[in-house]
Design an enzyme around this catalytic site. Structure first.
Site, PDB file in Angstrom:
ATOM      1  N   THR A 197       0.842  -1.204   0.000  1.00  0.00           N
ATOM      2  CA  THR A 197       0.000   0.000   0.000  1.00  0.00           C
ATOM      3  C   THR A 197       0.875   1.250   0.000  1.00  0.00           C
ATOM      4  OG1 THR A 197      -1.843  -1.072   1.109  1.00  0.00           O
ATOM      5  CG2 THR A 197      -1.603   1.278   1.505  1.00  0.00           C
ATOM      6  N   GLY A 227     -10.214  -3.580   3.157  1.00  0.00           N
ATOM      7  CA  GLY A 227      -9.223  -3.418   4.215  1.00  0.00           C
ATOM      8  C   GLY A 227      -9.327  -2.058   4.873  1.00  0.00           C
ATOM      9  N   ASP A 228      -8.261  -1.669   5.542  1.00  0.00           N
ATOM     10  CA  ASP A 228      -8.268  -0.409   6.292  1.00  0.00           C
ATOM     11  C   ASP A 228      -8.006   0.822   5.435  1.00  0.00           C
ATOM     12  OD1 ASP A 228      -5.657  -1.510   5.891  1.00  0.00           O
ATOM     13  OD2 ASP A 228      -4.868   0.072   7.176  1.00  0.00           O
TER      14      ASP A 228
HETATM   15  N1  ASP Z   1      -3.677  -2.422   4.514  1.00  0.00           N
HETATM   16  C1  ASP Z   1      -3.958  -3.010   3.240  1.00  0.00           C
HETATM   17  C2  ASP Z   1      -5.184  -3.880   3.340  1.00  0.00           C
HETATM   18  O1  ASP Z   1      -5.353  -4.544   4.335  1.00  0.00           O
HETATM   19  C3  ASP Z   1      -2.827  -3.827   2.720  1.00  0.00           C
HETATM   20  C4  ASP Z   1      -1.510  -3.118   2.641  1.00  0.00           C
HETATM   21  O2  ASP Z   1      -1.201  -2.285   3.514  1.00  0.00           O
HETATM   22  O3  ASP Z   1      -0.771  -3.353   1.697  1.00  0.00           O
HETATM   23  O4  ASP Z   1      -5.916  -3.946   2.391  1.00  0.00           O
END
Ligand code: ASP
Length: 375
Positions: A197, A227-228
């Site tokens: 990300t 996701g977050d």
């Molecule tokens: N936080 C992201 C998710 O859970 C993944 C990532 O940080 O690459 O979708």
């Protein structure tokens, strides 16, 4: 309890119950970026790969820093930093995003302006080249905060975004990770090793904060999993009273802890209690030296040291770890401290400030100590 070592006096106003003054506009700027955290160590990368990541991070950092150095806004700076990372196949955002179980690239992004806490977010978009721009459009040109899938794409078209063919986002490396995951019944963590990300946070010379995050999510995500990264308060948060945060990691845990907002809230409470305690101490000292003329010393603002933000970010990341999650955050405070905290072996990251800090880094031993100078 006030963290004494980290306290710096701000402007004082002496007199009986004087009204608060507007904050002095700081002449400083600051930016931090990330391109994901995870199992990143020198033995997993060739020198060429390392150089390629460092160059991509530097390009993103420079794009954001140039805007801030010229007096541009934090909102513009974070978008300028995120765009090249969305366009680079190295990161799990835009081109190079991971694949869903069904073999698609579904993109999420969010953005927040610390001035007024206006926010925009999109999830599950498949035809928008730069989802961070669409998230910002949701913020500025829709009555909503969070749009999903087809609806978000209809909104994008109405706003004049070009339709990008979904194949644009696909890369062999990410397709192979999905295939390996299916063939060997692996988890996303087994095949990804790292979260790719991307995100940026910034403070501009007008004292405004902004945060943004963009991702493809996690390899093999199913059932419309979100996701977050696009969740305001989990992956992204900005509030001029506290800080700007962008996160990367195992999204489910970041949502459960509410990581980005939790860090900002703790910093806001810390700042206010430090201000009140300083006010109390200053009033008492003034009255002790002149008991015949009782005065109330109004403390307009206090400046917190970098270690306050570092401690709070570390504490919140420790909560993520206690629950079983991992990842990292970047944050920038109103004082201009650019801070990283992560509980993985590495995080693609960078930071630059008006004080002359300019660095990109990949590896690290757990939580990184900030060396941003205090103001
Ligand atoms: N936080 C992201 C998710 O859970 C993944 C990532 O940080 O690459 O979708």
């Amino acid at each position: 309890m006030m963290r004494n070592l980290a306290l710096f006096f701000g402007s004082f106003l002496v007199g009986a119950l004087s009204p608060a003054m507007a904050q002095d506009a700081p002449e400083r700027w600051s930016i931090a970026i990330h391109g994901g955290a995870g199992t990143i160590s020198p033995d997993r990368m060739t020198e060429d790969q390392r150089a390629e990541y460092e160059a991509a991070l530097q390009e993103a950092l420079d794009a954001g820093a140039a805007i801030l150095a010229e007096g541009g806004s934090a909102m513009d700076a974070i978008q300028a930093a995120i765009l090249p990372m969305e366009d680079s196949p190295l990161f799990n955002a835009g081109k190079g995003a991971v694949f869903t179980w069904e073999g698609a690239n579904e993109l999420d992004a969010s953005i927040m302006d610390g001035r007024d806490r206006s926010a925009g977010a999109v999830t599950g978009v498949t035809t928008v080249k730069n989802p961070i721009l669409l998230a910002d459009k949701v913020r500025t040109d829709s009555p909503h905060v969070f749009l999903m899938g087809e609806g978000a794409e209809t909104f994008a078209m109405e706003q004049g975004f070009e339709v990008t063919p979904p194949e644009y986002f696909a890369t062999e490396r990410r397709r192979e990770a999905l295939e390996r995951m299916k063939a060997d019944a692996l988890s996303a963590m087994d095949v990804d090793h790292k979260f790719g990300t991307v995100g940026a946070v910034a403070l501009d010379m007008d004292g405004n904060l902004a945060a943004g995050t963009s991702t493809g999510g996690m390899t093999g995500k199913r059932w419309g999993r979100i996701g977050d990264a696009p969740v305001i308060g989990a992956g992204t948060y900005a509030d001029n009273r506290s800080c700007a945060v962008s996160a990367t990691g195992w999204g489910e845990y970041f949502i459960r802890v509410g990581v980005a907002q939790e860090i900002c809230t703790r910093l806001r409470i810390e700042r206010e209690s430090s201000r009140r305690e300083t006010e109390w101490e200053a009033s008492r000292a003034s009255n002790e030296s002149n008991p015949s003329n009782i005065t109330f010393v109004h403390v307009n603002s206090v400046q917190l040291g970098a270690e306050v933000g570092q401690d709070i970010a570390d504490e919140v990341m420790a909560e993520v770890a206690e629950l079983g999650g991992d990842g990292g955050v970047i944050l920038v405070t109103p004082e201009g401290h650019a801070i990283y905290s992560f509980n993985t072996t590495g995080m693609y990251r960078g930071r630059a400030t008006s004080e002359g800090v300019n660095e990109v880094a990949i590896f690290g031993e757990g939580v990184v100590e900030s060396d941003t100078p205090d103001h």
